[in-house]
Every structure is written in C-alpha cells, then in structure tokens.
Design an enzyme around this catalytic site. Structure first.
Site, PDB file in Angstrom:
ATOM      1  N   SER A 151       1.029  -1.143  -0.135  1.00 40.52           N
ATOM      2  CA  SER A 151      -0.033  -0.079   0.086  1.00 40.52           C
ATOM      3  C   SER A 151       0.876   1.504   0.070  1.00 40.52           C
ATOM      4  CB  SER A 151      -0.971  -0.010   1.144  1.00 40.52           C
ATOM      5  OG  SER A 151      -0.236  -0.172   2.446  1.00 40.52           O
ATOM      6  N   HIS A 178      -0.018   4.938   7.240  1.00 40.47           N
ATOM      7  CA  HIS A 178       0.315   5.481   5.810  1.00 40.47           C
ATOM      8  C   HIS A 178       0.503   6.840   5.810  1.00 40.47           C
ATOM      9  CE1 HIS A 178      -2.184   1.687   5.007  1.00 40.47           C
ATOM     10  NE2 HIS A 178      -1.112   1.672   4.533  1.00 40.47           N
ATOM     11  N   ASP A 203      -3.322   7.939   8.046  1.00 43.15           N
ATOM     12  CA  ASP A 203      -3.956   6.816   9.120  1.00 43.15           C
ATOM     13  C   ASP A 203      -2.862   6.361  10.037  1.00 43.15           C
ATOM     14  OD1 ASP A 203      -2.780   5.111   7.655  1.00 43.15           O
ATOM     15  OD2 ASP A 203      -4.442   4.665   6.436  1.00 43.15           O
TER      16      ASP A 203
END
Length: 603
Positions: free
Chosen positions: A36, A274, A271
């Site tokens: 991610s 990330h 978050d």
C-alpha cells in the site's frame, strides 16, 4: 462509497502526479512492486476511481474525492515519465503494487511479471515491502524480521538475475514511530524488529550485483521529526501521535478530516501507518535527489575542460598580434569574461554559469621563424545547476608553454598546458517545503596538448591574412572523490572522476586591416570529439555503509565542438598594441560566449 462530481479533484490529483516532460526521461519506465505504500490504485471505489492509501486531495477531504498521488507517482513525474505509465497495472500502467501484500506475495508478483520476458535494463525498478509482514503478525521476533528481509532480498536478486540494472528499495520506517504503535506497549519491540529487518536487508542488498539504491526512509523521517515545523508539519510528537482521517489512530484535533480546519499537508500520517501526500512528497524528493545528483556532479569535469578551452582560446586570440623582432621579448596580459548555458540532457541537469580569467605571459623570438612562450592563467568559474539551483565553483591555476613556427606560407603552433583545480560544491535539493543544501569540496588536475598546422594564402609580408588549418587536441581532467559534510539521509559521497578528450578539427583564421593602425581579425573552427561516451559516477549515502554504493549515468559528452571569435586590434605604435574580441563556442547543448581583451608589449 458515495459518488461525487470528482472531475475537479481528479484534475488536481493528476496535476500533483504529473509534470511537463521537458526533457527525455532518463529511464524507459518506472516499474513498481510493493504494498500500500506504493499502490497507485490497484483497487477501485464504487464510482470507478482508484483507491490509494493516502489522503484525498480536497476540497472537503471526504470520501468520494480523488486520492493524492503516492511517492513513486510523484517520482515518476519528476523523472519526466508519461502520466499513464505511472498508474496501476489495472489501468495499463507500470505499477504492480497492491495494498496488503507481504514480502512472499511481492516475490510471487515479481515472478509473474518476469514470465512475460526479461526485465528491461533501462527501466528504474522501485520496491516497497515488509510492513504487512508486521501488520499480519508474520513478524513477532527479530528472527521473523530477518526472514522477511531475506525474502525481500530474494525478490531484488530475482530482478537482477533477469536483467534489471537499477533498483530502488525502501528501508522500513521505524514502525514504533507511527500512530499505530507510538505510545503503546509494543512500541519498543516493533522498533527493534523493524531495525532488525533493515539491518538484514542492507546486508543482503550489499551482495547483489546491480545498482541497488536503498531508500533510507527511517533516517529521513527521523530528520523530519527533529524539526517538523521546518517542513510545514505540526510541532512536537503530534506529527507521529496523530493522523488525518482517524482510522485506527488519534485524529489531529486541529488539522484532521473532521476538524474545523482540515489540512493533511500539516500532518505526516494519513492513518495509523500510511503517509499523507506531504509524507509521500518528502520520500519522492529524497529519492529524486539520489538519482539527480550525478546529473549535476558529472558537470565538474566539464567545468575543468571548459577552463582549459577558454585558457587556450584566449591565448590563441592574443597570437593575432604581430610578432616582436628576433631576439626580443613580448609581454602578454589578457582577461576575459564568459557566460555558459547548459541545456538539460536525459541524464544531465540544465545549468548556467559565468567565468572570469586572467592571463599573464611572455614570449621570446628565437629567430626569423620561431617563437617560444610561457603563460600563466587563473580562472574562477561559477555554475548554477539543477531544479533547486545548486551552486558549484571552480578555481583553476594553469601554466602553458608554447612554440610557434611561421614560414612564408606554412605555420604551426604547439601548446602544452597543465595545472590544478579546486571545486566548491553546494548541492541544493527540494525536500517537501524545504530546500536543503549539502556542501563539499574537492580538487583535481588538468592537462592538455594542442597543435595546429596551417597555410597562409596571403603573400609573405602582406597586411591581410587568410589561413586554413588543421588542429589536434588531447586533454584530460581528473576530479578527486569527495564526501559531503554530515550524515543526513541526503548527504552523499562521490567517487573519483576522469574525463579525457581527443579532438580533431578544421578551421580558418584571418586578419583584415581597416586602417593603418586598426585591424579586424577572426577565427572559426569545427572539431570532432572522439571521447564522447556518457559519464558514469559512483556514489554512496553517508548514513549507510559505503559497501552500498551504486553507479549511475551522468553527463553525455557531445560529439562535436564549434568555435568562433571575432576581434579588433589597435596598434598604438611599433612596441605595443591592444585588442578585444568576442568568443563563441557550442558543444552539444552547451553554448559559451563572452568577451576578452588583451595588451601586447614588446621589449
């Protein structure tokens, strides 16, 4: 996820991710594998827009607005790569990263990619991995962390063995300094495990026979967190204790998504794990600075070669003055001011600069046909290069010995030049909202041997002159390796550079009297360069072991050189004269022009 009119937001996201392709890209593509942290939008939202693991770009920062670009997208734009290639493979791009992948799954992704053929050696490969091994509890000890690092090393080895030449690999951030772990009972353990992962990864990467570039993300983030305000972030520990969207972390009360003044640019994390687009921009700028450093530093030998050429050209310009009588001396004093413009190449930065030089010398006429001389020259040169206007300067000290022959029609000259050079380097780079300067200095040597053979079409003793000639030049410059001060993530060490030049040329020179005392003189020539290979530079990061060095492409030496000068000479009396000239030369995309003036005194 609710559907909104996302055209303005999507345009904003693309503007962040894409930049004008103002020069040929240095790499054929940016091929990304990872999780991610580099996912460009493998999965799609209900409205068909790509999902990225970073913040929306606004204006309301709510679900349904386009997500900001991730670091490899920003890096690809800086490299001049086309925007569609920076998208996910689900949108026919070159980004294979998928949120949630572990090190073993990324290895499988690379194997599947290579089933289509060998890796492109001209591409830049970019890998992020390891975080999900922690999140999915595959890492619960130092040994587990080391095994995960070994799996990532194996992925890099697979790419290398199948043709990949340049590979960027993330080191894991200190996972204990993320909102997910900071202040919790696992913080110290997670920090220890992520450190063990990085140490094992560095050991493995140092043994791979490719240009492997570790991205020292933990060091970069540590520096940002020392002075977060300097990067536009919230002060203190709020930069790692709070996040933007409040998912599995404490939302920042002032700049969070649900606060009265939402602003993800003030926060490092979107978050629990990330980065925001601000965090991704810091990473992309850091990665770009490593790739771009050779594009600037390989211009140092070119500065030295330019110093040699302007020294020789100004000396030849002074030779248009009449010779002294046999058995007599002539004093030469000359100076010049030059302007230089380097256009960008695919692996060389655009640059512009100035130089000033002073020549002082003398010659002795042995007899009717021969003259010998000695000239000392000093030159100061400044060069501004790159996107952040790095500053480089050169001081050169050159000594030339020359001999000249002049017959009734045939003539020749031979010049041997050598000397010392000193460089001062102030490499500047963008790092988010900050411009950082990395300083260093070094020295080098230069020498050249040049000769010309010509035939004067005018009769002996004629006041006018028209003489075609052939020329040959050999020059060599060496720049010692040097280390920039400090051990910041962006501080680098550079290897030794040597650049040789072998040129053959043709030209014509002439003199045209305008009055009894005033004469017009000039010279034009064209030369072919036989040492016109692309320069390569070895560099390493000061904050990492020197064994993790890598070699990248730099300045492409052009294959031709064209020169011209046009001047006026005024003969005050039979003992002394003054002259001034305009000089011009073009080599590839570099143009240098300037003016010079000189005094010749016979005694």
């Amino acid at each position: 996820m609710p559907t909104l009119d996302r055209a303005p937001a999507l345009a904003c996201a693309l503007a962040l991710a894409c930049a004008p392709n103002v020069f040929a890209a240095p790499y054929s593509s940016l091929t990304v594998f990872g999780d991610s942290l580099s996912d460009a939008g493998y999965a799609l939202a209900d409205d068909g827009s790509p999902i990225r693991y970073t913040n929306p770009v606004g204006p309301t920062y709510r679900e349904g607005e386009a997500f900001g670009p991730v670091a490899p997208m920003l890096l690809g734009a800086q490299l001049g790569l086309a925007a569609p290639t920076l998208a996910s493979v689900t949108a026919q791009g070159d980004n294979h990263a998928v949120g949630g992948l572990r090190t073993d799954q990324i290895q499988a992704t690379i194997n599947a990619f290579l089933e289509g053929g060998r890796a492109d050696p001209n591409a830049l490969y970019y890998i992020t991995s390891g975080g999900n091994d922690f999140i999915q509890l595959r890492v619960t000890s130092v040994g587990d962390a080391q095994k995960a690092a070994d799996r990532l090393t194996a992925s890099v080895e697979t790419l290398q063995s199948n043709g990949a030449r340049t590979i960027m690999v993330w080191l894991l951030p200190d996972l204990g300094l993320t909102p997910a772990a900071y202040g919790g009972f696992l913080q110290s353990r997670v920090s220890t495990w992520s450190g063990a992962f990085n140490q094992q990864l560095l050991t493995g990467l140092s043994q791979i026979d490719a240009e492997v570039i570790p991205l020292n993300i933990p060091k970069l983030f540590a520096e940002v967190l020392q002075t977060p305000e300097a990067f536009g972030l919230v002060p203190g520990t709020a930069a790692i204790a709070t996040c933007f969207n409040g998912q599995s972390c404490t939302e920042n009360p002032q700049y969070g998504a649900n606060s009265p003044t939402p602003d993800p640019s003030r926060l490092l994390f979107n978050d629990a794990a990330h980065p925001t687009t601000t965090g991704h921009r810091l990473i992309a700028d850091y990665a770009y600075s490593l790739l771009a450093a050779p594009w600037e530093v390989t211009l140092l030998p070119e500065m030295a070669h330019g110093s040699l050429r302007t020294h020789q050209d100004e000396l030849r310009s002074q030779w248009h003055a009449p010779w002294q009588a046999p058995g007599s001396w002539q004093l030469l004093l000359a100076g010049s001011d030059q302007r230089l413009d380097h256009r960008a190449q695919s692996t060389s930065a655009r640059a512009d600069g100035t130089s000033q030089q002073l020549l002082l010398g003398t010659s002795y006429r042995l007899g009717e046909h021969w003259r010998l001389g000695l000239v000392n020259g000093f030159q100061h040169q400044r060069l501004t290069a790159g996107a952040a206007d790095s500053r480089y300067s050169l001081d050169s000290y050159l000594l030339s010995a020359f001999s000249q022959y002049r017959g009734q029609h045939a003539w020749a000259d031979l010049t041997l030049t050598g000397g010392l050079t000193r460089f001062d380097s102030q490499r500047r780079l963008a790092l988010g909202k900050q411009t950082r300067t990395e300083k260093g200095d070094t020295h080098g040597t230069s020498w050249a041997l040049a000769g010309r053979w010509g035939f004067d079409l005018a009769k002996a003793g004629s006041p006018w002159q028209l003489a075609p000639f052939l020329s040959a030049n050999y020059a060599s410059t060496q720049v010692e390796g040097y280390r920039e001060a400090g051990e910041r993530a962006t501080s680098l060490s550079f290897g030794e550079q040597q650049r040789d030049s072998r040129r053959l040329g043709v030209g014509v020179l002439g003199t045209l009297p305008l009055t009894q005392r005033l004469a017009l003189y000039g010279e034009v020539s064209a030369e072919r360069e036989y040492e016109n290979q692309r320069q390569r530079l070895t560099l390493s990061q000061n904050a990492l072991p020197a064994a993790l060095d890598f070699t990248l492409d730099g300045y492409q030496v052009p294959g031709s050189l064209r020169k011209a000068h046009l001047g006026l000479r005024y003969q005050w009396n039979e003992d002394w004269s003054v002259q001034g000239a305009y000089h011009w030369q073009k080599t590839g995309a570099a143009i240098q022009q300037g003016v010079g003036a000189g005094l010749n005194l016979m005694f």
